[in-house]
Design a protein around this motif. Structure first.
Motif, short mmCIF file in Angstrom:
data_model
loop_
_atom_site.label_atom_id
_atom_site.label_comp_id
_atom_site.label_asym_id
_atom_site.label_seq_id
_atom_site.Cartn_x
_atom_site.Cartn_y
_atom_site.Cartn_z
N ALA A 1 1.04 0.04 -10.92
CA ALA A 1 1.91 0.72 -11.87
C ALA A 1 3.04 1.43 -11.13
CB ALA A 1 1.11 1.73 -12.70
N ARG A 2 2.73 2.00 -9.98
CA ARG A 2 3.76 2.67 -9.20
C ARG A 2 4.73 1.67 -8.57
NH1 ARG A 2 0.32 7.46 -6.08
NH2 ARG A 2 0.76 9.08 -7.62
N ALA B 1 13.14 2.15 -6.18
CA ALA B 1 13.92 3.31 -5.74
C ALA B 1 13.31 4.62 -6.24
CB ALA B 1 15.37 3.19 -6.23
N THR B 2 12.51 4.53 -7.31
CA THR B 2 11.94 5.74 -7.92
C THR B 2 10.58 6.12 -7.34
OG1 THR B 2 11.00 4.33 -9.65
CG2 THR B 2 13.14 5.36 -10.11
N THR B 3 10.09 5.35 -6.37
CA THR B 3 8.76 5.62 -5.80
C THR B 3 8.86 5.67 -4.28
OG1 THR B 3 7.75 4.39 -7.62
CG2 THR B 3 6.37 4.82 -5.71
N GLU C 1 3.91 7.91 -1.80
CA GLU C 1 3.22 7.83 -3.10
C GLU C 1 2.45 6.52 -3.22
OE1 GLU C 1 6.12 10.51 -5.98
OE2 GLU C 1 6.66 8.43 -5.55
N LEU C 2 3.03 5.44 -2.73
CA LEU C 2 2.34 4.16 -2.78
C LEU C 2 1.11 4.18 -1.88
CD1 LEU C 2 5.44 1.78 -2.73
CD2 LEU C 2 3.89 2.16 -4.65
N LYS C 3 1.23 4.80 -0.72
CA LYS C 3 0.08 4.90 0.18
C LYS C 3 -1.06 5.69 -0.45
CE LYS C 3 1.95 4.46 4.89
NZ LYS C 3 0.83 3.66 5.46
N GLU C 4 -0.71 6.73 -1.20
CA GLU C 4 -1.72 7.57 -1.84
C GLU C 4 -2.60 6.77 -2.81
OE1 GLU C 4 0.30 10.71 -3.78
OE2 GLU C 4 0.83 11.78 -1.94
N SER C 5 -2.01 5.76 -3.44
CA SER C 5 -2.74 5.02 -4.47
C SER C 5 -3.20 3.64 -3.98
CB SER C 5 -1.85 4.83 -5.71
OG SER C 5 -0.66 4.15 -5.37
#
Length: 297
Positions: free
Chosen positions: A34-35, A140-142, A146-150
């Motif tokens: 989703a991210r 561009a919005t992520t 943040e991607l690593k976190e999920s």
């Protein structure tokens, strides 16, 4: 009275804090896919095929489309910075910039995939220590953080991939810049947006790089739009700089329940399981003579 009033305020604050904490605890974090969503169906010519059978290694050219180099089953274990360009026209020779540069208009991250099994075809350059890196566009919005976190929610999937340098050579567009060539040799590109993931064990597969209707068409189930879904994106137009227009082939679909043009929509609205899809894709690879394990045919 003052002490009583202070106690009441303390209790109210505690309840409010607890309620707020409960709200955060009960609000699920967005999944990895989703991210990563960045406007699917922006296919840049990648949808020039009729069925999943056309992506399977060894499949004959479907008009302008060429099959994947390999079909693998693997698990996403990390995401890393890849390459960044100063404009969104990377195919047109845009300058490469530092990945974290404010001048970067387009960034491609690398999904670090532990390859559990090569099911069809072969992996070439960039396959080392049982892992490959699959190139995906970072929205561009992520942020990468943040991607690593999920990353733990990405799951296990079936991936049609091709080493980027080998793919460009095959398409007659070899990478000549030394720096870009080194990068291209180290990563894989998803072919036909063909990544199919099981986010949790036993859940139906998702096709995170495809729009919902396209995934349903290829995987053989009826698409049901979720509340808030955007209008379906228009079909991609022909781009002479990437791939010319094509004439659809009459090649049968690899998915028995796929619907031919003008046919009746399937009644099932649930995507297949990863096991069912693997069986279908391996059967297609067996038909092409590219299945790695011949005993599975």
């Amino acid at each position: 009275m003052k002490n009583r009033f202070a106690v009441i305020l303390t209790l109210v604050a505690a309840v409010a804090t607890g309620a707020l904490a409960g709200t955060f605890l009960n609000s699920p974090e967005p999944s990895f896919w989703a991210r990563l969503s960045y406007g699917t169906s922006m296919s840049d010519g990648e949808y020039l095929f009729d069925s999943v059978a056309d992506i399977v290694p060894g499949a004959s050219d479907s008009g302008a489309f060429k099959a994947a180099g390999a079909l693998v089953q693997g698990t996403v274990v990390d995401i890393e910075p890849g390459i960044a360009f100063a404009s969104d026209d990377s195919a047109g020779g845009s300058a490469v910039v530092a990945y974290d540069s404010p001048d970067a208009a387009m960034r491609y991250a690398g999904l670090v995939v532990r390859v559990d099994k090569v099911l069809a075809g072969r992996l070439g350059q960039g396959y080392a220590d049982g892992k490959i890196r699959v190139q995906v566009e970072q929205p561009a919005t992520t942020t990468l953080a943040e991607l690593k976190e999920s990353i733990g929610t990405a799951g296990t999937g079936l991936m049609f991939v091709h080493n980027l340098a080998e793919r460009q050579q095959l398409l007659g567009r070899p990478v000549t810049d030394a720096a870009q060539l080194a990068y291209a040799q180290s990563v894989y590109t998803p072919i036909g947006e063909g990544l199919f993931f099981e986010e949790s064990a036993g859940s139906p597969v998702i096709a995170p790089l495809m729009d919902g209707q396209r995934a349903a068409q290829l995987l053989g189930y009826a698409y049901v739009a979720e509340d808030g879904d955007a209008e379906p994106a228009p079909s991609p137009t022909c781009d002479d700089l990437i791939d010319p227009c094509y004439t659809p082939t009459s090649k049968p679909s690899a998915t028995a329940t796929s619907v031919p043009a003008g046919g009746t929509e399937p009644a099932n609205t649930t995507p297949p399981s990863l096991t069912a899809l693997r069986t279908t894709l391996v059967a297609a690879a067996c038909a092409e003579g590219t299945a790695v394990d011949s005993s599975s045919c």
